[in-house]
Design a protein around this motif. Structure first.
Motif, short mmCIF file in Angstrom:
data_model
loop_
_atom_site.label_atom_id
_atom_site.label_comp_id
_atom_site.label_asym_id
_atom_site.label_seq_id
_atom_site.Cartn_x
_atom_site.Cartn_y
_atom_site.Cartn_z
N UNK A 32 -42.48 21.56 23.28
CA UNK A 32 -43.82 21.19 23.71
C UNK A 32 -43.71 19.98 24.62
N UNK A 33 -44.17 20.15 25.83
CA UNK A 33 -44.16 19.10 26.84
C UNK A 33 -45.44 18.29 26.63
N UNK A 34 -45.29 17.04 26.19
CA UNK A 34 -46.46 16.23 25.85
C UNK A 34 -46.71 15.16 26.91
N UNK A 35 -47.97 14.95 27.24
CA UNK A 35 -48.31 13.91 28.22
C UNK A 35 -47.95 12.52 27.69
N UNK A 36 -47.65 11.63 28.60
CA UNK A 36 -47.31 10.23 28.26
C UNK A 36 -48.60 9.43 28.12
N UNK A 98 -53.91 11.67 32.92
CA UNK A 98 -52.80 11.83 31.98
C UNK A 98 -53.32 12.01 30.56
N UNK A 99 -54.26 11.17 30.15
CA UNK A 99 -54.80 11.23 28.79
C UNK A 99 -55.47 12.57 28.52
N UNK A 100 -56.12 13.13 29.54
CA UNK A 100 -56.80 14.41 29.38
C UNK A 100 -55.93 15.63 29.60
N UNK A 101 -54.67 15.44 29.99
CA UNK A 101 -53.78 16.58 30.24
C UNK A 101 -53.38 17.22 28.91
N UNK A 160 -43.33 13.66 28.87
CA UNK A 160 -42.04 13.38 28.25
C UNK A 160 -41.19 14.64 28.39
N UNK A 161 -40.00 14.54 28.97
CA UNK A 161 -39.10 15.68 29.11
C UNK A 161 -37.92 15.50 28.18
N UNK A 162 -37.51 16.56 27.53
CA UNK A 162 -36.29 16.56 26.74
C UNK A 162 -36.37 15.70 25.50
N UNK A 163 -35.20 15.40 24.99
CA UNK A 163 -35.08 14.62 23.77
C UNK A 163 -35.11 13.14 24.11
N UNK A 164 -35.77 12.35 23.28
CA UNK A 164 -35.72 10.89 23.44
C UNK A 164 -34.59 10.36 22.60
N UNK A 165 -33.76 9.54 23.21
CA UNK A 165 -32.62 8.95 22.51
C UNK A 165 -32.76 7.44 22.61
N UNK A 166 -32.88 6.78 21.46
CA UNK A 166 -32.98 5.33 21.45
C UNK A 166 -31.58 4.75 21.31
#
Length: 179
Positions: A32-36, A98-101, A160-166
């Protein structure tokens, strides 16, 4: 959204008019591609604070310069606050875009190079069911199939694309990880 063909034939994956050699595909997955939304809100707040700070600073300068010339100070004030309102409205519209996407459920195909193909469908199960045939086509040179999917039109900086890695030992180090 516009429909397009996703097909495999002769060792190529075709996504519309773009061709990807199957041997260069490194990853096929759905997510799921989620808006920032948080990033967009924080950017809006920063811009609003900066705009107000500049507008108040210029207002103080105009007030100090008004001692000698009232009409010049009035023009500077009018220009300053019209600019501030314009910048505020622009930032507000950008934030709400962006918020409404909506989140988008997508099938992503990554290659060994920098390119990535993403498609969507009104039926998320269709995308989940496409992963296995694409992987089988990578393993089997004789495989061929074709389906209709939808082309995805998004502004990449808003999602946000892909996996987030901290990463530890730095600040703000967030990247895209590969499994």
């Amino acid at each position: 959204m516009r429909s397009l063909d996703l097909r495999v034939g002769k060792r190529l994956l075709w996504v519309g008019a773009a061709a990807y050699p199957l041997q260069n595909i490194t990853r096929v997955y759905t997510f799921t591609l989620t808006p920032r939304r948080k990033d967009a809100t924080m950017l809006f707040l920063k811009r609003a604070a900066l705009t107000l700070a500049v507008a108040f600073g210029l207002t103080i300068l105009a007030a100090l310069s008004a001692i000698g010339n009232q009409s010049l100070a009035g023009g500077i004030l009018m220009f300053t606050w019209l600019g501030a309102v314009g910048a505020f409205v622009f930032s507000l519209v950008e934030m709400f875009s962006v918020v409404g996407a909506p989140p988008q459920y997508v099938l992503a195909v990554e290659t060994s190079g920098p390119s990535i193909a993403m498609v969507t469908s009104s039926d998320p199960r269709q995308l989940d069911q496409l992963v296995a045939p694409i992987v089988q086509a990578i393993e089997n040179p004789e495989a061929e199939f074709q389906v209709k999917v939808e082309q995805l039109f998004v502004n990449p900086k808003n999602y946000h694309f892909g996996d987030n890695v901290n990463m530890y030992g730095g600040s703000g180090n967030v990247g895209v990880g590969h499994s």
